[in-house]
Design an enzyme around this catalytic site. Structure first.
Site, PDB file in Angstrom:
ATOM      1  N   TYR A  41      -1.342  -4.795  -2.431  1.00 51.24           N
ATOM      2  CA  TYR A  41      -0.142  -4.525  -3.227  1.00 51.24           C
ATOM      3  C   TYR A  41       0.979  -5.500  -2.879  1.00 51.24           C
ATOM      4  CZ  TYR A  41      -2.220   0.026  -4.355  1.00 51.24           C
ATOM      5  OH  TYR A  41      -3.042   1.026  -4.796  1.00 51.24           O
ATOM      6  N   LYS A  52       4.392 -15.406  -1.238  1.00 54.62           N
ATOM      7  CA  LYS A  52       3.356 -15.408  -0.198  1.00 54.62           C
ATOM      8  C   LYS A  52       1.997 -14.969  -0.728  1.00 54.62           C
ATOM      9  CE  LYS A  52       5.824 -14.937   4.191  1.00 54.62           C
ATOM     10  NZ  LYS A  52       5.925 -14.142   5.437  1.00 54.62           N
ATOM     11  N   ARG A  96       0.156  -2.654 -11.117  1.00 59.59           N
ATOM     12  CA  ARG A  96       0.250  -1.194 -11.033  1.00 59.59           C
ATOM     13  C   ARG A  96       1.496  -0.769 -11.803  1.00 59.59           C
ATOM     14  NH1 ARG A  96       0.428   2.502  -5.548  1.00 59.59           N
ATOM     15  NH2 ARG A  96       2.259   1.205  -5.097  1.00 59.59           N
ATOM     16  N   GLU A 151      -4.463  10.932  -7.115  1.00 59.13           N
ATOM     17  CA  GLU A 151      -3.413  11.167  -6.123  1.00 59.13           C
ATOM     18  C   GLU A 151      -2.952  12.622  -6.065  1.00 59.13           C
ATOM     19  OE1 GLU A 151      -0.366   8.139  -6.120  1.00 59.13           O
ATOM     20  OE2 GLU A 151      -1.441   6.958  -7.609  1.00 59.13           O
ATOM     21  N   ASP A 177       0.377  10.467  -1.591  1.00 61.56           N
ATOM     22  CA  ASP A 177       0.766  11.301  -2.731  1.00 61.56           C
ATOM     23  C   ASP A 177      -0.066  12.569  -2.798  1.00 61.56           C
ATOM     24  OD1 ASP A 177       2.889  10.069  -4.628  1.00 61.56           O
ATOM     25  OD2 ASP A 177       1.658   8.368  -4.038  1.00 61.56           O
ATOM     26  N   ILE A 243      -1.333  -3.071   2.284  1.00 60.77           N
ATOM     27  CA  ILE A 243       0.100  -3.243   2.036  1.00 60.77           C
ATOM     28  C   ILE A 243       0.705  -4.388   2.833  1.00 60.77           C
ATOM     29  CG2 ILE A 243       0.492  -0.845   1.337  1.00 60.77           C
ATOM     30  CD1 ILE A 243       1.477  -0.307   4.212  1.00 60.77           C
ATOM     31  N   HIS A 244      -0.110  -5.087   3.619  1.00 63.61           N
ATOM     32  CA  HIS A 244       0.405  -6.183   4.441  1.00 63.61           C
ATOM     33  C   HIS A 244      -0.661  -7.273   4.549  1.00 63.61           C
ATOM     34  CE1 HIS A 244       2.131  -8.403   7.821  1.00 63.61           C
ATOM     35  NE2 HIS A 244       3.260  -7.763   7.593  1.00 63.61           N
ATOM     36  N   ASP A 291     -39.227   4.429   2.522  1.00 62.19           N
ATOM     37  CA  ASP A 291     -39.669   4.804   1.187  1.00 62.19           C
ATOM     38  C   ASP A 291     -38.695   4.245   0.159  1.00 62.19           C
ATOM     39  OD1 ASP A 291     -37.490   6.443   1.533  1.00 62.19           O
ATOM     40  OD2 ASP A 291     -38.594   8.332   1.403  1.00 62.19           O
TER      41      ASP A 291
END
Length: 318
Positions: A41, A52, A96, A151, A177, A243-244, A291
């Site tokens: 994200y 970045k 999103r 969520e 959430d 998130i990072h 199997d």
């Protein structure tokens, strides 16, 4: 393609593994699967983070207009969205949007759908299949894939119908959430989330979708990320939300088949091909019974290994 050399044919757009010495196990659908180990994200309201993200190693970059953006910066985030999508060269680029119930989804879609670089749309807080049908009617673009974020408790209850909506190719579990909705108390052991995570993973596989696991909020602690990721792999998740940027490499590595697992899968496929010629179904491999379900598992492991860039040709052609 690495390990498929000599045993692969292209039939239309579908890639199926056809062994020279043995057929593909019945009921196994080895379709073109998308590599989506890391779903990263990036809040679209923060130019530094957007910059970045350009060319980062995540399999899927999601430019966020929802929870990562404060209410007073939504319009600012929308205004930078098209530029972010056009510059990013990641394997998969997405957005999103805000939830359907927020009243902001329409404005988000109007901007996002102007981009020719939009690969995937993440719809948060999906409660019913009708939420996604509204998106499809508004979007009217069959090429854009949809990630449906589960969520809430109601989303869990309706997940079967949600999974069958056209263009949905992944189910995603959002823990924070979900806990807020249900009043669940988070613990370090995560046992309180086991049921919901299992439902998301199982339903995704039942309908041929990918399953994306929750965010590790303690992003500066690699040991927790590693523990959660390994647990998610064992539960059948195919990727994880991030998130990072510090989380990307670790998650990409953990959600690719590990060397010992690839080695085992290759041995099983080789054994299957050899014993098929002898007219045998189940067979013994190093003291363990093999199997057809195990053979199917091995084929899937090798497919994911190939997608992750792991060359196992030598193991399959000793």
């Amino acid at each position: 393609m690495f390990w498929l050399r000599g045993i692969q044919k292209n039939i239309g757009s579908q890639r199926r593994l056809l062994s020279v010495s043995a057929p593909v196990p019945p009921g196994l659908n080895l379709k073109n699967e998308r590599l989506r180990r890391s779903v990263f994200y990036v809040p679209c309201s923060e130019p530094r983070k957007v910059a970045k993200s350009i060319g980062c190693a995540a399999d899927c970059v999601i430019y966020d207009l929802e929870d990562g953006v404060s209410m007073n910066r939504k319009e600012e985030a929308r205004s930078s969205l098209l530029s972010a999508l056009s510059q990013n060269q990641t394997r998969e680029r997405g957005v999103r949007i805000n939830s359907i119930s927020s009243g902001m989804a329409q404005a988000d879609l109007e901007v996002a759908l102007k981009s020719e670089r939009l690969d995937v749309l993440m719809v948060p807080k999906v409660q019913t299949a009708n939420d996604l049908h509204w998106v499809l009617e508004t979007m009217d673009n069959p090429k854009v894939r949809i990630i449906a974020a589960i969520e809430t408790a109601l989303g869990i209850c309706n997940i079967r119908e949600i999974a069958q909506v056209p263009q949905v190719d992944s189910l995603l579990f959002a823990a924070e959430d979900y806990c807020a909705d249900t009043g669940i108390m988070r613990t370090e052991g995560r046992r309180e989330l086991y049921y919901a995570r299992s439902v998301v993973s199982t339903t995704a596989h039942a309908f041929g979708l990918q399953a994306i696991d929750m965010v590790t909020m303690d992003f500066r602690n690699p040991s927790i990320l590693q523990e959660e990721s390994q647990e998610a792999v064992e539960m059948g998740f195919t990727g994880k939300q991030l998130i990072h940027p510090l989380q990307i490499d670790l998650v990409n590595g953990l959600f690719a088949p590990q060397p010992q697992v690839v080695e085992r899968a290759a041995e099983i496929v080789c054994g299957y091909r050899e014993h098929y010629q002898r007219g045998k179904g189940a067979f013994d491999l190093n003291g363990k019974a093999i199997d057809m379900p195990v053979v199917k598992w091995a084929y899937r492991v090798l497919q994911r290994a190939e997608l992750a860039g792991i060359d196992v040709t030598d193991k399959l052609n000793p």
